[in-house]
Design a protein around this motif. Sequence first.
Motif, PDB file in Angstrom:
ATOM      1  N   ILE A 329      -2.621  -7.884  -3.569  1.00  0.00           N
ATOM      2  CA  ILE A 329      -1.686  -7.036  -2.823  1.00  0.00           C
ATOM      3  C   ILE A 329      -1.491  -5.684  -3.499  1.00  0.00           C
ATOM      4  N   GLU A 330      -1.247  -5.681  -4.808  1.00  0.00           N
ATOM      5  CA  GLU A 330      -0.980  -4.447  -5.528  1.00  0.00           C
ATOM      6  C   GLU A 330      -2.103  -4.130  -6.520  1.00  0.00           C
ATOM      7  N   LYS A 350      -0.708 -11.495   6.257  1.00  0.00           N
ATOM      8  CA  LYS A 350       0.271 -11.377   5.177  1.00  0.00           C
ATOM      9  C   LYS A 350       0.031 -12.454   4.124  1.00  0.00           C
ATOM     10  N   GLY A 358       2.354  -7.885   1.372  1.00  0.00           N
ATOM     11  CA  GLY A 358       1.084  -7.243   1.639  1.00  0.00           C
ATOM     12  C   GLY A 358       0.949  -6.797   3.083  1.00  0.00           C
ATOM     13  N   GLN A 361      -4.975  -9.170   4.132  1.00  0.00           N
ATOM     14  CA  GLN A 361      -5.760  -9.724   3.027  1.00  0.00           C
ATOM     15  C   GLN A 361      -7.191  -9.198   3.005  1.00  0.00           C
ATOM     16  N   GLU A 364      -7.137  -5.678   1.590  1.00  0.00           N
ATOM     17  CA  GLU A 364      -6.780  -5.705   0.163  1.00  0.00           C
ATOM     18  C   GLU A 364      -7.958  -6.144  -0.695  1.00  0.00           C
TER      19      GLU A 364
END
Length: 790
Positions: A329-330, A350, A358, A361, A364
């Motif tokens: 996510i980060e 999510k 988030g 996926q 990301e």
Amino acid sequence: MIVYQAVKSDFLNDVLNNEIEIKIEKAFRSYLARNAAPNEVLSWANSMHRMKSVLEDPDIATDAGISIEFQIPLTSKRIDFIITGLDGDGKEKVVIVELKQWSQAELTSMPDLVRTRFQHGYTDTVHPSYQAWSYASTLLDYNQTIQDENIDIIPCAYLHNYAPDSVITNDIFKYYIDKAPVFLRPDALKLREFIKRYVKYGDSRNIMYRIENGKLRPSKQLADSIGSMLMGNSEFIMIDDQKLVYETAVKMARTSKNGKKQVLIVEGGPGTGKSVVAINLLANLTKEGMVAKYVSKNAAPRAVYTTKLKGIVKSSSISNLFGGSGSFIECEPNLFDALIVDEAHRLNLKSGLFQNMGDNQIAEIINASKFSVFFIDNDQRVHIKDIGTSREIADLAKKSGAQVATLKLESQFRCNGSDGYLSWIDNTLQIANTANIKLTSDTFDFRIFDDPNELRREIEKKNQHNNKSRMVAGYCWNWESAGNPQLMDVKIPEHNFEMQWNLKNDGSNWIIAPDSVKEIGCIHTCQGLELDYVGVIIGPDIRYENGGVITDFNGRSKMDQSLKGIRSLFKENPKEALETADRIIKNTYRTLMTRGMKGCWVYYCDKPLAEHFRKQMELSAEKPVSNEVVDLKARIEPDVIDSAKYIDFLPFYTIKAACGKFGEGEEAQISGWVRADGLGKLNKNMFVVRASGKSMEPRIADGSLCVFRANVAGSRNNKIVLVQHHSLFDPDHSGNFTIKTYTSQKAFDQETGEWIHEKIILKPLNSDYEPIILAEDDNYQVVGELVAVL
């Protein structure tokens, strides 16, 4: 499965008479329940004429065995051409010839791959020598008979349209060319000498019959081999499309380190080797010093792999190698060199326990890595929140500025290597109209049970062998034992059947835990993993009525998160809700029913659905013995006009009368006449008898009318025959007569220089029956060879 089988002399005659591709095509259609593509038929015609020229040498025995389109056990791959026989020392040899129509090829930047033109344009593909070697090695890996009986497998490739150049015999391919020599257009004589080196005498020992029907090695499963693979060992031979996907992924990963972000989408159905290629990539990219990680939404595969790696790989290294799909996510951009995403169809929008973290996926993962590869089956989305589709991944990859490529995995290594079983499941569940309703007993071990207790007992028996059999079910029952371990979950009262759901004791390791066969699993603990045998309970969320397979989300447990929100959606948009539920429920059972490598055994809560599946099996059992087209409505006429006898009609005899007439020349009474259209020119050596019993099922059903031909010259090996024997009693026919597959085992007499029979085996097709063993000096008579079943 062998599509075409003969001795050399018969093969040469079939080619000479321009019948070879016709016979192969008809047998292909019979075995695989689909038509061969026109270009494939043309390839057979061209290649078989070339092989005829190669084999026309008296030093290659006339009774050498010829097998065409042999399916490697437990896979969907077929070997083009095989010659079997004995060498000068009497040792058994199997020469594999990979045939190619190619006339040109180009080098690529990837090891063991070339670029050549196919029907739809230029494509990267494996080098023919690698392909021949990989097929031979896979056959050796899977077949215990070859190892136990010291049968030698010798692979080679023949590109009969290819003029010599600096590409196909380039030194970069030397390793595999040494293992599987490649012969080109001017090399027919060289190929002949190569074959003569290994096949001097004929196949008197039925080598291919023993291989095809022989003992298979225990199935190798990825979870058991992962430790060795991560240590750098090659546990699984990658063949054809697997090798192409692997080498393409490695190339893209290397390119991404110094250039543009790369994304590879790999589409493949159940059992096509997605996870095998994924773990191979993880091992080899890590070995090259790249920061690589295996990613999955489903925790079960990661938990199983982690358990198997304990004691082999450091715990800190294991956590670095495996991760969930919500871990990025980060994450800073391009932190990883490679993220290898398995079961990408399960990715969500999510992340987090409450699905509130988030943005996406897929995006990301692409952001976090220089190279990402997504292994996906678009028909295994089994949760309402699954967003992983090829199109969604490609769109997000392009938005990120990545270079995108898409490849497919099609080779089947589960469900006994049967593409037909997968098509049959899709057709019978009415997921797709595949026009493939043939499912035979030799395709895959699929059984329907009327009692779930019996199903459980049989699965538990199978599990005693190697702990690789489990029960699974649709999520149609509440998980009551989660709050009270004394309660049962999956209950079928009419059979007094009760089992608990898994997870409480063993967590995501349920599929490998030693005592978990006592619990029943669901989609979330087995997707992405495999078993030898799977027992499936089809719940009340799917039924059969008015000619259709109907799904009903009300039959699902309200605790099932995979359809969470479907009732609210139904109030807002009934059509969308029903379509979504239908896809998820059918995909769930499709996935559960394809977990077994060797068998799938099923109990249906809905009896009409069980009957529907049974009827589809009954349709598929109508497998013809002959390649000839015959009248399926044959009936016995008391008499016909003389001008129609042996023109349109053949005489019908009792088996005893037929054996007396055609075996011993006695007068016999004709019991009637049967129309025999589509068998070509009839003659007075042909006759009809009625088979009795089930020993030759599924090819010859009890009561079938069978056409035989007497006084046939040539080898009888592996042909179905009518035999009379004065000292045997066959319970099927209540007398000294039997219909069986004839096989002969011979030995080479060094003193006389001749082959002598050791024994004759009359083999049933139904494994519930025992073969009949005859000695050479027994008083028996082969009365006729089977022509067709009417």
